[in-house]
Design a protein around this motif. Structure first.
Motif, short mmCIF file in Angstrom:
data_model
loop_
_atom_site.label_atom_id
_atom_site.label_comp_id
_atom_site.label_asym_id
_atom_site.label_seq_id
_atom_site.Cartn_x
_atom_site.Cartn_y
_atom_site.Cartn_z
N TRP A 76 0.84 -1.21 0.00
CA TRP A 76 0.00 0.00 0.00
C TRP A 76 0.87 1.25 0.00
N MET A 77 1.94 1.25 0.78
CA MET A 77 2.79 2.43 0.90
C MET A 77 3.44 2.79 -0.43
N GLY A 78 3.73 1.79 -1.26
CA GLY A 78 4.33 2.06 -2.56
C GLY A 78 3.40 2.80 -3.50
N GLU A 79 2.09 2.68 -3.28
CA GLU A 79 1.10 3.38 -4.10
C GLU A 79 -0.18 3.55 -3.27
N PRO A 80 -0.22 4.54 -2.36
CA PRO A 80 -1.37 4.70 -1.47
C PRO A 80 -2.69 4.91 -2.20
#
Length: 258
Positions: free
Chosen positions: A219-223
């Motif tokens: 998720w953090m790589g593409e919120p």
């Protein structure tokens, strides 16, 4: 400048991934349970695990704490449970670890993890999430290494097992067997683990915890991926309904034309 840093981080991640594969051909990657990506509780637990076990050495320099509101956390929860002393909710997830000291201790500077799940994908093996899910579950004790740890997915990795208290300590068992491609040679084959000390979690609970952590890293790589997916579904539904109306309108318009 920020864009250049992001590209540099991505290249570092790709370089480390290449090193992992070159180190020993690599094992088959397990499949990350993708239903975790739509589980808000799993993402929140993954954020907690990331802050407690990863953020001591690895930064996430392109993620701000207040972005965690997108996975259902309130600003009060972020401040009370996830912020270190002195950090502010609008700041990025940085670490105080000195890069030079880290290199002296581990032999390499711990990479930024903001886009680590995206940079580790391998078309022949699986997604970056599959790699991370496998990697965090294949640590074992190896006293021949400087850190005392080794990893099946990344042989001779410089990183120690940060979550060993949860999983416990174990050793890997190997056996030499004839090479199926050359009977004059032998290959070192992994035969399983032997548990030395128990962890705070059962094996099943540990796998769940790792899945939560990997879901957060993904998720953090593409919120915005969840919102992008939701909008994509809405657009497809709209086009489907519009197609029906257009088809009937076309039929009505041409029905009297001979």
């Amino acid at each position: 400048m920020m864009f250049k840093k992001l590209i540099a981080t991505l290249l570092i991640g790709l370089g480390l991934a290449g090193g992992a594969q070159a180190a020993g051909g690599g094992i088959e990657w397990d499949k990350f349970p993708r239903e975790k990506m739509t589980d808000t509780a799993a993402l929140q637990n993954g954020a907690k695990l990331f802050v407690n076990y990863c953020l001591n050495c690895h930064s996430a320099a392109f993620m701000r704490y207040n972005r965690l509101r997108d996975i259902g956390l309130t600003e009060a929860q972020i401040k009370g449970n996830l912020l270190f002393a002195g950090d502010k909710v609008g700041e990025t997830m940085k670490v105080s670890l000195d890069p030079k000291q880290a290199k002296d201790w581990f032999g390499a500077t711990p990479p930024d993890l903001t886009v680590i799940a995206r940079s580790r994908a391998d078309a022949s093996k699986g997604s970056g999430a599959d790699y991370l899910y496998t990697y965090m579950r294949t640590f074992y004790r190896d006293e021949t290494k400087a850190t005392g740890w080794n990893n099946l997915a990344f042989p001779s990795v410089a990183m120690p097992h940060a979550m060993w208290e949860l999983q416990g300590q174990r050793v890997a068992k190997f056996a030499d067997e004839p090479d199926p491609h050359d009977h004059n040679k032998t290959v070192h084959v992994f035969k399983g683990y032997e548990q030395l000390t128990p962890g705070k979690l059962t094996p099943a609970q540990y796998d769940e915890a790792v899945a939560d952590l990997v879901a957060y890293l993904q998720w953090m790589g593409e919120p915005a991926q969840g919102e992008r997916f939701r909008l994509g579904v809405l657009v497809l539904l709209f086009l489907s309904v519009f197609t029906v109306f257009a088809w009937r309108l076309n039929a009505s318009y041409w029905k009297d034309v001979k």
